[in-house]
Write an enzyme that holds these catalytic residues in place. Structure first.
Site, PDB file in Angstrom:
ATOM      1  CG  LEU A  90      52.668 -14.045  30.153  1.00 27.39           C
ATOM      2  CD1 LEU A  90      51.869 -14.947  29.177  1.00 27.39           C
ATOM      3  CD2 LEU A  90      52.430 -12.485  29.768  1.00 27.39           C
ATOM      4  CE1 TYR A  91      50.037 -14.956  39.903  1.00 33.37           C
ATOM      5  CE2 TYR A  91      52.241 -14.318  40.841  1.00 33.37           C
ATOM      6  CZ  TYR A  91      50.806 -14.508  41.160  1.00 33.37           C
ATOM      7  OH  TYR A  91      50.371 -14.404  42.212  1.00 33.37           O
ATOM      8  CD  GLU A  92      58.255 -12.581  37.091  1.00 31.97           C
ATOM      9  OE1 GLU A  92      58.740 -11.516  36.533  1.00 31.97           O
ATOM     10  OE2 GLU A  92      58.880 -13.626  37.220  1.00 31.97           O
TER      11      GLU A  92
END
Length: 410
Positions: free
Chosen positions: A319-321
């Protein structure tokens, strides 16, 4: 035959590049050596901030005292490429010697145009003095070629920077392609490791650093002998409108805040990752871009966005990516029509609250970012991963091309 043509073309381009380097070095020297500045100083007396001429008499004198001597120095040094070619190839290769003389011919154009402006030849300034024409700026400062916006900053932002006349290579080498001195620079995520390190580095560069943080504590930097509190503005995600007045006041907005939900994949994690990493950054960008209204704003206002190395590499946090890649693509899209410069900070793994096992130190990364900014890098890559230095420029080029082809300006 083809090789001879290529060699001739290479010599011609090299000789032109050589005289351009001579001119820019002469200009930089004029700002540190007073005998030269007595001549060059006339150039800085000519223009008002809207690039209108203070006096026709001063304008003409400035060309005799500054532009003509500068062109003569270029001409004197321009003899070296054909001379070295003659020593290397002999006179039998006279076509190559002529090609190496291209820099001198190029310089003669500058010399004759400077003389024309010096004698007051009608319309000579409109035809030949393109970086000093008055009127609204149509584009932000260009990264490789000097345009009006870029050169305006030498006169009215910092005369000890922006020395280049046509190509920006010398400024990039000297670190004078962007001056941070006196700039009001606000950094979001200021309580994080990189945010604090960047504020410290900006303070040392003479900028007026401003911290934007969601924490209640006042942010400080280390001065020469003591800890110095800096201006700290409180802010929460979703309340970007509260920063309108601040965004109108500052020169540079650094969008650095973020969240890492690590291995989570539930609905709340998805919403949090995109809201913090993508949508809040987009709202801040829109608010800041709305403040870019005047020539000074176009020339000096900037946005720096920490999109992270996750734009092109795995960060082992999906999700960060995803949210950072979405932000990166939105920034690429906004750049197409942006009224001011937008830079990307593509940073690898450094120690921070988001990444406690990072390899690089936040202070070292901040120093590299500032060095890149002063070289006017639009995409500043700081990482230990060599793949990023190849993958990111390729990705950025094709994504930008795709957006340019399949979108249109409103």
């Amino acid at each position: 035959m083809a090789m001879a043509w290529l060699m001739g073309l290479g010599l011609a381009l090299a000789s032109v590049l050589w005289v351009e380097l001579v001119r820019d070095c002469y200009h930089a020297l004029a700002h540190v050596w007073s005998p030269l500045y007595r001549l060059h100083g006339w150039h800085h007396r000519v223009f008002r901030s809207d690039l209108s001429v203070v006096s026709t008499e001063i304008y003409q004198k400035a060309h005799w005292y500054n532009d003509v001597p500068e062109a003569l120095v270029m001409l004197a040094f321009g003899i070296w490429p054909p001379l070295l070619t003659w020593m290397w190839q002999g006179f039998s290769q006279w076509p190559l010697i002529l090609a190496a003389s291209a820099g001198m011919v190029y310089t003669l154009g500058f010399l004759l145009s400077a003389i024309a402006r010096g004698v007051g030849l009608p319309n000579a300034d409109e035809i030949t003095d393109l970086t000093h024409r008055p009127g609204p700026f149509l584009t932000p400062p260009a990264p490789w070629m000097v345009n009006r916006t870029y050169h305006w900053r030498h006169h009215f932002d910092d005369p000890n920077a922006y020395f280049c006349g046509t190509l920006t290579l010398v400024d990039k080498m000297l670190g004078t392609a962007l001056s941070l001195k006196g700039k009001k620079i606000a950094v979001t995520g200021a309580s994080g490791g990189f945010g604090q390190a960047l504020l410290q580095e900006l303070h040392q560069q003479g900028a007026k650093a401003i911290a934007i943080t969601s924490c209640g504590q006042e942010v400080t930097v280390i001065g020469a002998e003591k800890t110095i509190p800096i201006r700290t503005e409180q802010w929460c995600i979703g309340q970007e409108d509260q920063l309108k007045d601040l965004l109108a006041e500052i020169d540079v907005l650094v969008i650095n805040h973020g969240v890492n939900v690590h291995q989570r994949r539930d609905g709340q994690a998805i919403q949090e990752a995109y809201e913090v990493n993508t949508f809040s950054a987009l709202r801040l960008m829109e608010l800041f871009l709305a403040t870019v209204k005047t020539n000074r704003h176009i020339a000096t206002k900037e946005i720096w966005v920490n999109t992270s190395e996750a734009e092109v590499n795995p960060a082992f946090s999906p999700l960060y990516e995803l949210s950072k890649r979405a932000l990166g693509d939105v920034v690429t899209l906004k750049r197409l029509d942006s009224p001011c410069v937008i830079r990307k900070l593509i940073l690898g793994p450094f120690k921070s609250k988001l990444n406690p096992v990072g390899i690089m130190s936040a202070a070292w990364v901040a120093r590299q970012v500032v060095k890149g900014v002063k070289r006017d890098s639009r995409n500043i890559i700081v990482t230990i991963n060599p793949i990023t230095f190849i993958a990111f420029p390729v990705k950025e080029f094709f994504v930008s091309l795709y957006f340019r082809c399949f979108t249109k300006k409103s």
